[in-house]
Design a protein around this motif. Structure first.
Motif, PDB file in Angstrom:
ATOM      1  N   SER A  94     -33.519 -13.627 -44.128  1.00  9.13           N
ATOM      2  CA  SER A  94     -32.273 -14.016 -46.048  1.00  9.13           C
ATOM      3  C   SER A  94     -33.097 -14.865 -46.231  1.00  9.13           C
ATOM      4  CB  SER A  94     -31.435 -15.112 -44.782  1.00  9.13           C
ATOM      5  OG  SER A  94     -31.891 -16.075 -45.221  1.00  9.13           O
ATOM      6  N   PHE A  95     -33.329 -14.526 -47.982  1.00  8.27           N
ATOM      7  CA  PHE A  95     -33.754 -15.170 -48.728  1.00  8.27           C
ATOM      8  C   PHE A  95     -32.355 -15.524 -49.914  1.00  8.27           C
ATOM      9  CE2 PHE A  95     -36.177 -11.914 -47.446  1.00  8.27           C
ATOM     10  CZ  PHE A  95     -37.351 -11.776 -47.431  1.00  8.27           C
ATOM     11  N   PHE A  96     -33.304 -16.834 -50.893  1.00  8.64           N
ATOM     12  CA  PHE A  96     -32.319 -17.191 -51.451  1.00  8.64           C
ATOM     13  C   PHE A  96     -31.246 -17.519 -51.278  1.00  8.64           C
ATOM     14  CE2 PHE A  96     -34.401 -13.576 -54.604  1.00  8.64           C
ATOM     15  CZ  PHE A  96     -35.543 -14.256 -54.232  1.00  8.64           C
ATOM     16  N   GLN A  97     -31.078 -18.845 -50.284  1.00  7.41           N
ATOM     17  CA  GLN A  97     -30.536 -19.608 -49.438  1.00  7.41           C
ATOM     18  C   GLN A  97     -29.486 -18.071 -49.310  1.00  7.41           C
ATOM     19  OE1 GLN A  97     -29.868 -21.077 -53.237  1.00  7.41           O
ATOM     20  NE2 GLN A  97     -31.385 -23.228 -52.191  1.00  7.41           N
ATOM     21  N   ASP A  98     -28.804 -16.882 -48.334  1.00  3.49           N
ATOM     22  CA  ASP A  98     -28.334 -15.800 -47.818  1.00  3.49           C
ATOM     23  C   ASP A  98     -28.014 -15.157 -49.060  1.00  3.49           C
ATOM     24  OD1 ASP A  98     -28.936 -16.518 -45.112  1.00  3.49           O
ATOM     25  OD2 ASP A  98     -27.480 -17.557 -44.823  1.00  3.49           O
ATOM     26  N   ARG A  99     -28.031 -15.173 -50.073  1.00  6.51           N
ATOM     27  CA  ARG A  99     -27.946 -14.288 -51.183  1.00  6.51           C
ATOM     28  C   ARG A  99     -28.646 -12.806 -50.785  1.00  6.51           C
ATOM     29  NH1 ARG A  99     -25.660 -15.656 -55.462  1.00  6.51           N
ATOM     30  NH2 ARG A  99     -25.690 -18.483 -56.184  1.00  6.51           N
ATOM     31  N   LEU A 100     -30.034 -12.876 -50.895  1.00  3.42           N
ATOM     32  CA  LEU A 100     -30.607 -11.322 -50.158  1.00  3.42           C
ATOM     33  C   LEU A 100     -31.227 -11.994 -48.608  1.00  3.42           C
ATOM     34  CD1 LEU A 100     -31.470  -8.711 -51.275  1.00  3.42           C
ATOM     35  CD2 LEU A 100     -33.705 -10.268 -51.324  1.00  3.42           C
ATOM     36  N   VAL A 101     -30.502 -10.370 -47.622  1.00  2.00           N
ATOM     37  CA  VAL A 101     -30.608 -10.683 -46.593  1.00  2.00           C
ATOM     38  C   VAL A 101     -31.289  -8.816 -45.659  1.00  2.00           C
ATOM     39  CG1 VAL A 101     -29.254 -10.811 -43.636  1.00  2.00           C
ATOM     40  CG2 VAL A 101     -28.580 -12.540 -46.052  1.00  2.00           C
ATOM     41  N   PHE A 102     -32.176  -8.723 -45.069  1.00  4.09           N
ATOM     42  CA  PHE A 102     -32.812  -8.209 -44.166  1.00  4.09           C
ATOM     43  C   PHE A 102     -32.592  -7.935 -42.889  1.00  4.09           C
ATOM     44  CE2 PHE A 102     -35.101  -8.436 -48.278  1.00  4.09           C
ATOM     45  CZ  PHE A 102     -35.679  -6.621 -49.081  1.00  4.09           C
ATOM     46  N   LEU A 103     -32.105  -7.148 -42.718  1.00  4.24           N
ATOM     47  CA  LEU A 103     -31.584  -7.235 -40.822  1.00  4.24           C
ATOM     48  C   LEU A 103     -32.155  -5.634 -40.374  1.00  4.24           C
ATOM     49  CD1 LEU A 103     -30.078  -8.051 -38.472  1.00  4.24           C
ATOM     50  CD2 LEU A 103     -27.544  -6.831 -39.247  1.00  4.24           C
ATOM     51  N   LEU A 104     -32.703  -6.257 -39.263  1.00  2.53           N
ATOM     52  CA  LEU A 104     -33.989  -4.358 -38.971  1.00  2.53           C
ATOM     53  C   LEU A 104     -33.174  -4.638 -37.764  1.00  2.53           C
ATOM     54  CD1 LEU A 104     -35.626  -2.218 -38.590  1.00  2.53           C
ATOM     55  CD2 LEU A 104     -36.854  -4.165 -37.868  1.00  2.53           C
ATOM     56  N   GLN A 105     -32.897  -3.209 -37.401  1.00  5.12           N
ATOM     57  CA  GLN A 105     -31.965  -3.662 -35.676  1.00  5.12           C
ATOM     58  C   GLN A 105     -32.631  -2.002 -35.010  1.00  5.12           C
ATOM     59  OE1 GLN A 105     -27.679  -3.224 -37.571  1.00  5.12           O
ATOM     60  NE2 GLN A 105     -27.371  -4.773 -36.309  1.00  5.12           N
ATOM     61  N   ALA A 106     -32.443  -2.661 -33.464  1.00  5.16           N
ATOM     62  CA  ALA A 106     -32.736  -1.206 -33.035  1.00  5.16           C
ATOM     63  C   ALA A 106     -31.746  -0.753 -31.910  1.00  5.16           C
ATOM     64  CB  ALA A 106     -34.560  -1.211 -32.062  1.00  5.16           C
ATOM     65  N   SER A 107     -31.523   0.155 -30.783  1.00  2.65           N
ATOM     66  CA  SER A 107     -30.065   0.340 -30.505  1.00  2.65           C
ATOM     67  C   SER A 107     -30.956   1.130 -29.507  1.00  2.65           C
ATOM     68  CB  SER A 107     -29.358   0.921 -31.242  1.00  2.65           C
ATOM     69  OG  SER A 107     -28.887   0.269 -32.235  1.00  2.65           O
ATOM     70  N   ASP A 108     -29.993   0.908 -28.243  1.00  4.15           N
ATOM     71  CA  ASP A 108     -30.971   1.939 -26.594  1.00  4.15           C
ATOM     72  C   ASP A 108     -31.554   1.285 -26.786  1.00  4.15           C
ATOM     73  OD1 ASP A 108     -30.626   3.403 -24.604  1.00  4.15           O
ATOM     74  OD2 ASP A 108     -29.874   5.070 -25.846  1.00  4.15           O
TER      75      ASP A 108
END
Length: 183
Positions: free
Chosen positions: A112-126
């Motif tokens: 997260s950046f800028f006090q949780d204003r911008l969030v990047f979430l990378l997920q991998a399933s299975d």
């Protein structure tokens, strides 16, 4: 209402049908623990379910099923979070169906950046490529099986921008007070 399976006119033609059956009972219980150890935040869950079905044609009654979930979250400085989750399912039972158990693993990385204003979430399933659909239907003179990979393995990147990250609300200045007095 229950899906049943059988042969049409004793030929080699199988069909699904929906029938009204006598009632059945399901017993379920769950235990969850979510302790917090500074930067490590695990969550453990065990689910139990058992079907009680007294239909004489039911093969799949009176077998318990369990689900085991271990979610591991790691909080790091500067807005970084990581997690790896383990899911385990034992064989589960419905009145005319048995679904095979499986174990699978998912992972995620969040920044997260800028006090949780911008969030990047990378997920991998299975990650283990073990999330297969495996079931057996037991019908009248018919047994139907499926064992297939549903290709649930994936990687995704989600970018979120929160316009109101502080959750503040407009409080107003009483602009409607004159109208309320008039009524």
């Amino acid at each position: 209402m229950l899906h049943t399976f059988g042969l049409y006119d004793n030929q080699e033609i199988a069909y699904f049908s929906v029938h009204n059956m006598g009632h059945y009972q399901m017993l379920s219980a769950a235990v969850t623990a979510s302790p917090t150890f500074s930067w490590y935040q695990p969550s453990w869950e065990i689910d139990y379910s058992q079907l009680f079905f007294r239909e004489p044609t039911s093969i799949c009654s009176r077998h318990p099923s369990f689900t085991f979930v271990l979610r591991n979250s790691l909080a790091f400085p500067h807005g970084w979070m990581a997690g790896i989750d383990f899911y385990g399912y034992t064989d589960s039972y419905e009145p005319m169906r048995r679904t095979a158990g499986l174990v699978t693993v998912d992972a995620r990385l969040r920044k997260s950046f800028f006090q949780d204003r911008l969030v990047f979430l990378l997920q991998a399933s299975d990650l283990t490529k073990s999330n297969r659909e495996r079931w057996t239907y037991y019908g009248t003179d018919v047994i139907s099986r499926k064992d297939a990979n549903n290709f649930t393995r994936n990687i995704s990147l989600t970018v979120t921008y929160n316009f109101n990250a502080t959750r503040s609300r407009y409080k107003g200045t009483g602009a409607g007070n004159e109208e309320k007095k008039r009524l």
